[in-house]
Design a protein around this motif. Structure first.
Motif, PDB file in Angstrom:
ATOM      1  N   ILE A 150      11.192  27.763 -92.653  1.00 52.51           N
ATOM      2  CA  ILE A 150      11.820  28.053 -93.944  1.00 52.51           C
ATOM      3  C   ILE A 150      11.286  27.084 -94.997  1.00 52.51           C
ATOM      4  N   ARG A 151      11.271  25.816 -94.668  1.00 47.95           N
ATOM      5  CA  ARG A 151      10.795  24.819 -95.635  1.00 47.95           C
ATOM      6  C   ARG A 151       9.325  25.048 -95.998  1.00 47.95           C
ATOM      7  N   THR A 152       8.522  25.428 -95.024  1.00 47.52           N
ATOM      8  CA  THR A 152       7.111  25.713 -95.294  1.00 47.52           C
ATOM      9  C   THR A 152       6.972  26.931 -96.200  1.00 47.52           C
ATOM     10  N   ALA A 153       7.754  27.975 -95.938  1.00 51.47           N
ATOM     11  CA  ALA A 153       7.689  29.196 -96.745  1.00 51.47           C
ATOM     12  C   ALA A 153       8.097  28.948 -98.200  1.00 51.47           C
ATOM     13  N   LEU A 154       8.969  27.975 -98.408  1.00 50.21           N
ATOM     14  CA  LEU A 154       9.465  27.676 -99.756  1.00 50.21           C
ATOM     15  C   LEU A 154       8.740  26.514-100.411  1.00 50.21           C
ATOM     16  N   ASP A 155       7.774  25.951 -99.720  1.00 49.86           N
ATOM     17  CA  ASP A 155       7.100  24.753-100.191  1.00 49.86           C
ATOM     18  C   ASP A 155       6.516  24.895-101.595  1.00 49.86           C
ATOM     19  N   ALA A 156       6.036  26.079-101.936  1.00 51.48           N
ATOM     20  CA  ALA A 156       5.408  26.288-103.238  1.00 51.48           C
ATOM     21  C   ALA A 156       6.405  26.680-104.334  1.00 51.48           C
ATOM     22  N   ASN A 157       7.688  26.796-103.997  1.00 52.90           N
ATOM     23  CA  ASN A 157       8.723  27.099-104.989  1.00 52.90           C
ATOM     24  C   ASN A 157       9.438  25.807-105.336  1.00 52.90           C
ATOM     25  N   LEU A 158       9.366  25.435-106.597  1.00 48.82           N
ATOM     26  CA  LEU A 158       9.938  24.163-107.025  1.00 48.82           C
ATOM     27  C   LEU A 158      11.399  24.288-107.427  1.00 48.82           C
ATOM     28  N   GLN A 180      26.480  28.127-102.207  1.00 51.35           N
ATOM     29  CA  GLN A 180      26.332  27.459-103.502  1.00 51.35           C
ATOM     30  C   GLN A 180      24.957  26.809-103.599  1.00 51.35           C
ATOM     31  N   ALA A 181      23.932  27.630-103.301  1.00 51.19           N
ATOM     32  CA  ALA A 181      22.571  27.124-103.189  1.00 51.19           C
ATOM     33  C   ALA A 181      21.937  26.760-104.522  1.00 51.19           C
ATOM     34  N   GLY A 182      22.480  27.246-105.604  1.00 45.66           N
ATOM     35  CA  GLY A 182      21.876  26.923-106.892  1.00 45.66           C
ATOM     36  C   GLY A 182      22.703  25.933-107.674  1.00 45.66           C
ATOM     37  N   GLN A 183      22.057  24.933-108.214  1.00 38.57           N
ATOM     38  CA  GLN A 183      22.755  24.026-109.109  1.00 38.57           C
ATOM     39  C   GLN A 183      22.556  24.556-110.528  1.00 38.57           C
ATOM     40  N   ARG A 210      14.003  21.678-109.202  1.00 33.58           N
ATOM     41  CA  ARG A 210      14.122  20.356-109.820  1.00 33.58           C
ATOM     42  C   ARG A 210      15.501  19.730-109.614  1.00 33.58           C
ATOM     43  N   CYS A 211      16.476  20.537-109.208  1.00 38.09           N
ATOM     44  CA  CYS A 211      17.842  20.029-109.033  1.00 38.09           C
ATOM     45  C   CYS A 211      18.052  19.364-107.679  1.00 38.09           C
ATOM     46  N   GLY A 212      17.200  19.663-106.733  1.00 39.41           N
ATOM     47  CA  GLY A 212      17.366  19.078-105.402  1.00 39.41           C
ATOM     48  C   GLY A 212      18.339  19.847-104.530  1.00 39.41           C
ATOM     49  N   SER A 213      18.391  21.158-104.678  1.00 38.87           N
ATOM     50  CA  SER A 213      19.313  21.989-103.892  1.00 38.87           C
ATOM     51  C   SER A 213      18.684  22.490-102.600  1.00 38.87           C
ATOM     52  N   HIS A 214      17.585  21.886-102.181  1.00 43.61           N
ATOM     53  CA  HIS A 214      16.827  22.388-101.041  1.00 43.61           C
ATOM     54  C   HIS A 214      17.655  22.554 -99.771  1.00 43.61           C
ATOM     55  N   ASN A 215      18.505  21.606 -99.459  1.00 45.72           N
ATOM     56  CA  ASN A 215      19.285  21.707 -98.213  1.00 45.72           C
ATOM     57  C   ASN A 215      20.223  22.911 -98.243  1.00 45.72           C
ATOM     58  N   ARG A 216      20.864  23.153 -99.384  1.00 47.50           N
ATOM     59  CA  ARG A 216      21.746  24.321 -99.499  1.00 47.50           C
ATOM     60  C   ARG A 216      20.940  25.613 -99.477  1.00 47.50           C
ATOM     61  N   ILE A 217      19.759  25.592-100.056  1.00 49.49           N
ATOM     62  CA  ILE A 217      18.897  26.770-100.041  1.00 49.49           C
ATOM     63  C   ILE A 217      18.488  27.103 -98.606  1.00 49.49           C
ATOM     64  N   VAL A 218      18.112  26.097 -97.849  1.00 47.81           N
ATOM     65  CA  VAL A 218      17.736  26.309 -96.445  1.00 47.81           C
ATOM     66  C   VAL A 218      18.929  26.856 -95.661  1.00 47.81           C
TER      67      VAL A 218
END
Length: 155
Positions: A125-133, A95-98, A135-143
């Motif tokens: 992973i976080r470095t690779a996605l650093d330039a993708n924004l 459920q990585a997307g809000q 706004r919902c704050g789903s970063h932990n689920r995305i990782v």
């Protein structure tokens, strides 16, 4: 000026203005709507596709300049039988997307990362996605989704 784009393994003969951004060609001409319009200046990552396996912001790159290159969109990650790519499945399972507006770009950036580094660390992973924004704050689920896909792909 006519030109040919290879998108998701298929060649497409196109005739659009030479400065038309790839994103517009993908969405309007080829009806591939995975890449999203976000900022229009290549800063948010919602429009990310792969060009020869490397993430590319499609919102400001002229489509005609990519003739002869291999482009992959979110739709192109699916298996020939239509099965979801492990990344796509993992994003759903975690459920990585809000709001999910950023997810296509995140998935494409993650696909490039996993192709280059099949077992990335959380920091990578976080470095690779650093330039993708997001706004919902789903970063932990995305990782977590990317870690899950990496595990599945490593089997």
């Amino acid at each position: 000026m006519p030109f040919t784009l290879t998108v998701n393994g298929e060649s497409h003969a196109l005739e659009v203005d030479e400065d038309t951004p790839l994103l517009y060609v993908l969405r309007d001409e080829l009806r591939l709507n995975g890449a999203r319009y976000g900022c229009g200046v290549g800063q948010c990552g919602a429009c990310t596709v792969l060009c020869d396996g490397v993430p590319l912001r499609s919102c400001f790159v002229p489509a005609a300049s990519l003739s002869g290159r291999a482009l992959t969109t979110l739709e192109g990650l699916r298996a020939p039988d239509g099965a979801l790519h492990p990344l796509q499945r993992a994003f759903l399972d975690e459920q990585a997307g809000q709001c999910a507006y950023c997810i296509p770009g995140m998935v494409m950036a993650a696909a490039a990362l996993l192709r280059e580094k099949p077992r990335p660390s959380e920091a990578e992973i976080r470095t690779a996605l650093d330039a993708n924004l997001c706004r919902c704050g789903s970063h932990n689920r995305i990782v977590r989704a990317i870690q899950r896909a990496a595990e599945e792909l490593a089997r």
